[in-house]
Design a protein around this motif. Structure first.
Motif, PDB file in Angstrom:
ATOM      1  N   THR A 127     -27.419 -21.218  -7.193  1.00 37.56           N
ATOM      2  CA  THR A 127     -28.154 -21.077  -5.933  1.00 37.56           C
ATOM      3  C   THR A 127     -29.583 -21.569  -6.073  1.00 37.56           C
ATOM      4  OG1 THR A 127     -26.802 -19.139  -5.389  1.00 37.56           O
ATOM      5  CG2 THR A 127     -28.834 -19.444  -4.148  1.00 37.56           C
ATOM      6  N   ALA A 128     -30.217 -21.252  -7.202  1.00 35.68           N
ATOM      7  CA  ALA A 128     -31.594 -21.704  -7.419  1.00 35.68           C
ATOM      8  C   ALA A 128     -31.661 -23.224  -7.529  1.00 35.68           C
ATOM      9  CB  ALA A 128     -32.157 -21.058  -8.688  1.00 35.68           C
ATOM     10  N   ARG A 129     -30.697 -23.828  -8.231  1.00 38.64           N
ATOM     11  CA  ARG A 129     -30.675 -25.288  -8.325  1.00 38.64           C
ATOM     12  C   ARG A 129     -30.473 -25.927  -6.959  1.00 38.64           C
ATOM     13  NH1 ARG A 129     -27.943 -24.513 -13.330  1.00 38.64           N
ATOM     14  NH2 ARG A 129     -25.939 -24.456 -12.223  1.00 38.64           N
ATOM     15  N   ALA A 130     -29.565 -25.369  -6.167  1.00 35.34           N
ATOM     16  CA  ALA A 130     -29.321 -25.915  -4.838  1.00 35.34           C
ATOM     17  C   ALA A 130     -30.551 -25.786  -3.949  1.00 35.34           C
ATOM     18  CB  ALA A 130     -28.130 -25.211  -4.195  1.00 35.34           C
ATOM     19  N   ALA A 131     -31.214 -24.628  -3.999  1.00 36.63           N
ATOM     20  CA  ALA A 131     -32.416 -24.429  -3.190  1.00 36.63           C
ATOM     21  C   ALA A 131     -33.530 -25.379  -3.623  1.00 36.63           C
ATOM     22  CB  ALA A 131     -32.885 -22.984  -3.279  1.00 36.63           C
ATOM     23  N   GLY A 132     -33.694 -25.539  -4.938  1.00 37.48           N
ATOM     24  CA  GLY A 132     -34.708 -26.472  -5.418  1.00 37.48           C
ATOM     25  C   GLY A 132     -34.396 -27.905  -5.045  1.00 37.48           C
ATOM     26  N   GLY A 133     -33.109 -28.290  -5.159  1.00 34.43           N
ATOM     27  CA  GLY A 133     -32.724 -29.637  -4.769  1.00 34.43           C
ATOM     28  C   GLY A 133     -32.911 -29.883  -3.283  1.00 34.43           C
ATOM     29  N   ALA A 134     -32.546 -28.904  -2.458  1.00 35.49           N
ATOM     30  CA  ALA A 134     -32.729 -29.045  -1.013  1.00 35.49           C
ATOM     31  C   ALA A 134     -34.203 -29.169  -0.664  1.00 35.49           C
ATOM     32  CB  ALA A 134     -32.105 -27.853  -0.292  1.00 35.49           C
ATOM     33  N   ALA A 135     -35.047 -28.358  -1.303  1.00 36.82           N
ATOM     34  CA  ALA A 135     -36.480 -28.436  -1.042  1.00 36.82           C
ATOM     35  C   ALA A 135     -37.045 -29.782  -1.479  1.00 36.82           C
ATOM     36  CB  ALA A 135     -37.202 -27.300  -1.767  1.00 36.82           C
ATOM     37  N   LEU A 136     -36.544 -30.321  -2.600  1.00 34.86           N
ATOM     38  CA  LEU A 136     -37.029 -31.618  -3.079  1.00 34.86           C
ATOM     39  C   LEU A 136     -36.627 -32.734  -2.120  1.00 34.86           C
ATOM     40  CD1 LEU A 136     -38.440 -33.239  -5.280  1.00 34.86           C
ATOM     41  CD2 LEU A 136     -36.270 -33.319  -6.530  1.00 34.86           C
ATOM     42  N   VAL A 137     -35.382 -32.723  -1.664  1.00 31.85           N
ATOM     43  CA  VAL A 137     -34.921 -33.753  -0.733  1.00 31.85           C
ATOM     44  C   VAL A 137     -35.681 -33.672   0.593  1.00 31.85           C
ATOM     45  CG1 VAL A 137     -32.955 -34.533   0.639  1.00 31.85           C
ATOM     46  CG2 VAL A 137     -32.645 -33.952  -1.771  1.00 31.85           C
ATOM     47  N   LEU A 138     -35.754 -32.474   1.168  1.00 33.12           N
ATOM     48  CA  LEU A 138     -36.463 -32.325   2.436  1.00 33.12           C
ATOM     49  C   LEU A 138     -37.952 -32.624   2.274  1.00 33.12           C
ATOM     50  CD1 LEU A 138     -34.775 -29.123   3.927  1.00 33.12           C
ATOM     51  CD2 LEU A 138     -34.293 -31.524   4.444  1.00 33.12           C
ATOM     52  N   GLY A 139     -38.521 -32.229   1.137  1.00 33.29           N
ATOM     53  CA  GLY A 139     -39.929 -32.525   0.897  1.00 33.29           C
ATOM     54  C   GLY A 139     -40.194 -34.012   0.820  1.00 33.29           C
ATOM     55  N   MET A 140     -39.279 -34.757   0.219  1.00 29.66           N
ATOM     56  CA  MET A 140     -39.443 -36.206   0.148  1.00 29.66           C
ATOM     57  C   MET A 140     -39.425 -36.838   1.525  1.00 29.66           C
ATOM     58  SD  MET A 140     -37.633 -39.325   0.180  1.00 29.66           S
ATOM     59  CE  MET A 140     -35.930 -39.003  -0.274  1.00 29.66           C
ATOM     60  N   TRP A 141     -38.472 -36.416   2.375  1.00 32.88           N
ATOM     61  CA  TRP A 141     -38.410 -36.979   3.722  1.00 32.88           C
ATOM     62  C   TRP A 141     -39.600 -36.532   4.567  1.00 32.88           C
ATOM     63  CZ3 TRP A 141     -35.982 -41.117   4.205  1.00 32.88           C
ATOM     64  CH2 TRP A 141     -34.724 -41.341   3.649  1.00 32.88           C
ATOM     65  N   ALA A 142     -40.079 -35.299   4.388  1.00 32.70           N
ATOM     66  CA  ALA A 142     -41.272 -34.855   5.110  1.00 32.70           C
ATOM     67  C   ALA A 142     -42.492 -35.667   4.683  1.00 32.70           C
ATOM     68  CB  ALA A 142     -41.506 -33.365   4.870  1.00 32.70           C
ATOM     69  N   ALA A 143     -42.589 -35.959   3.376  1.00 32.13           N
ATOM     70  CA  ALA A 143     -43.692 -36.794   2.892  1.00 32.13           C
ATOM     71  C   ALA A 143     -43.608 -38.198   3.474  1.00 32.13           C
ATOM     72  CB  ALA A 143     -43.667 -36.849   1.363  1.00 32.13           C
ATOM     73  N   ALA A 144     -42.382 -38.722   3.615  1.00 25.53           N
ATOM     74  CA  ALA A 144     -42.214 -40.031   4.250  1.00 25.53           C
ATOM     75  C   ALA A 144     -42.705 -39.991   5.695  1.00 25.53           C
ATOM     76  CB  ALA A 144     -40.746 -40.458   4.189  1.00 25.53           C
ATOM     77  N   GLY A 145     -42.436 -38.893   6.396  1.00 22.38           N
ATOM     78  CA  GLY A 145     -42.924 -38.759   7.761  1.00 22.38           C
ATOM     79  C   GLY A 145     -44.439 -38.707   7.832  1.00 22.38           C
ATOM     80  N   ILE A 146     -45.055 -37.970   6.923  1.00 27.06           N
ATOM     81  CA  ILE A 146     -46.524 -37.914   6.885  1.00 27.06           C
ATOM     82  C   ILE A 146     -47.105 -39.307   6.614  1.00 27.06           C
ATOM     83  CG2 ILE A 146     -48.485 -37.008   5.568  1.00 27.06           C
ATOM     84  CD1 ILE A 146     -46.843 -34.452   5.157  1.00 27.06           C
ATOM     85  N   PHE A 147     -46.489 -40.031   5.689  1.00 30.78           N
ATOM     86  CA  PHE A 147     -46.948 -41.387   5.383  1.00 30.78           C
ATOM     87  C   PHE A 147     -46.830 -42.296   6.602  1.00 30.78           C
ATOM     88  CE2 PHE A 147     -45.482 -45.669   4.057  1.00 30.78           C
ATOM     89  CZ  PHE A 147     -46.676 -46.146   3.561  1.00 30.78           C
ATOM     90  N   LEU A 148     -45.694 -42.252   7.286  1.00 27.76           N
ATOM     91  CA  LEU A 148     -45.508 -43.100   8.466  1.00 27.76           C
ATOM     92  C   LEU A 148     -46.474 -42.713   9.584  1.00 27.76           C
ATOM     93  CD1 LEU A 148     -41.609 -43.333   8.613  1.00 27.76           C
ATOM     94  CD2 LEU A 148     -43.215 -45.154   8.000  1.00 27.76           C
TER      95      LEU A 148
END
Length: 279
Positions: free
Chosen positions: A157-178
């Motif tokens: 569960t911790a790995r899944a939560a960390g992976g989900a946060a990393l993926v969503l964080g990357m796309w959120a960072a892409a949105g901030i950049f755009l």
């Protein structure tokens, strides 16, 4: 901390945040539980989802929650947080509030840092909310079908939560950049959605014809995010495969590449904010 508190107050009272969170919640409930459960209870679940009745039920029980959590993040969840990041950063240009903030308040790096941190809080909160929602719904289904409630392992569960946060964080960072590049919310959202749903898929299709292009497509943001979700248990192949989930990269390689994209997007946004004229 004062800048972060101000940004959190702004976002908390922003209807866009709650609308996007509601859309993600509805998608998670419908496609992870409601539709599979209706197919399971139907007369011919194999026709509905091209899978056996046991597979459908097993994919909704508590042990499957880590895979459910990460399954929708590469494409649909990523698109939602990309929209949010683009609006959070780009709306300040459209409304003219960046000029006011930067002439009366902190420096540019500090101001944008507050926006980045507040979007990060939103991403973490979204992951935790989704995890709790998935656990509750999976337990309800298990009890309704007279199955024992066996919670998923803490490490998984911790790995899944960390992976989900990393993926969503990357796309959120892409949105901030755009949002920072285009200096507006509308164009940044449009570019982000076109890239997420169209451009990467077209490039992967072209890579099937040109082997040399695979060197590029295997290292795109969507490929890294999808491969990370696939490594964490999301279904990448077969009739019940989740859109956006891939197995192109190994788990560690996908995680490193996703984190690199996250850092690159944020660094580029900060540099642009600090060096460009706001007019």
């Amino acid at each position: 901390m004062s800048v972060l508190q101000a940004e959190l107050l702004r976002l908390r009272r922003w209807p866009t945040l709650w609308v996007l969170a509601g859309v993600w919640t509805a998608l998670q409930v419908m496609f992870s539980f409601a539709f599979p459960y209706m197919a399971y209870r139907s007369d011919d679940p194999a026709t509905a989802f091209q899978g056996s009745s046991g597979d459908l039920l097993g994919g909704m029980l508590p042990p499957a929650v880590p895979a459910i959590l990460v399954a929708g993040t590469p494409m649909f969840g990523g698109a939602i947080v990309l929209i949010f990041g683009a609006l959070a950063a780009g709306s300040g240009y459209g409304w003219g509030t960046w000029k006011t903030v930067l002439t009366q308040g902190p420096g540019r790096g500090t101001a944008l840092g507050g926006t980045i941190a507040s979007v990060g809080v939103f991403v973490v909160g979204l992951v935790l909310w989704t995890l709790c929602l998935d656990l509750v719904l999976s337990c309800v289904i298990a009890l309704s079908e007279s199955r024992s409630v066996v919670l998923p392992g803490l490490a998984d569960t911790a790995r899944a939560a960390g992976g989900a946060a990393l993926v969503l964080g990357m796309w959120a960072a892409a949105g901030i950049f755009l949002g920072t590049v285009t200096r507006g919310p509308a164009l940044s959202v449009g570019l982000g959605l076109v890239w997420t749903f169209v451009v990467e898929n077209l490039l992967r299709g072209a890579a099937n014809l040109l082997d040399a292009l695979a060197v590029v497509t295997d290292r795109l943001p969507g490929t890294a995010a999808g491969s990370l979700a696939g490594a964490l248990g999301a279904t990448a192949e077969g009739p019940d495969a989740t859109p956006g989930v891939l197995t192109v990269l190994s788990g560690p390689s996908a995680a490193v590449l996703t984190a690199a994209y996250l850092a690159a997007f944020l660094a580029a946004a900060v540099v642009l904010m600090r060096r460009r004229d706001l007019s």
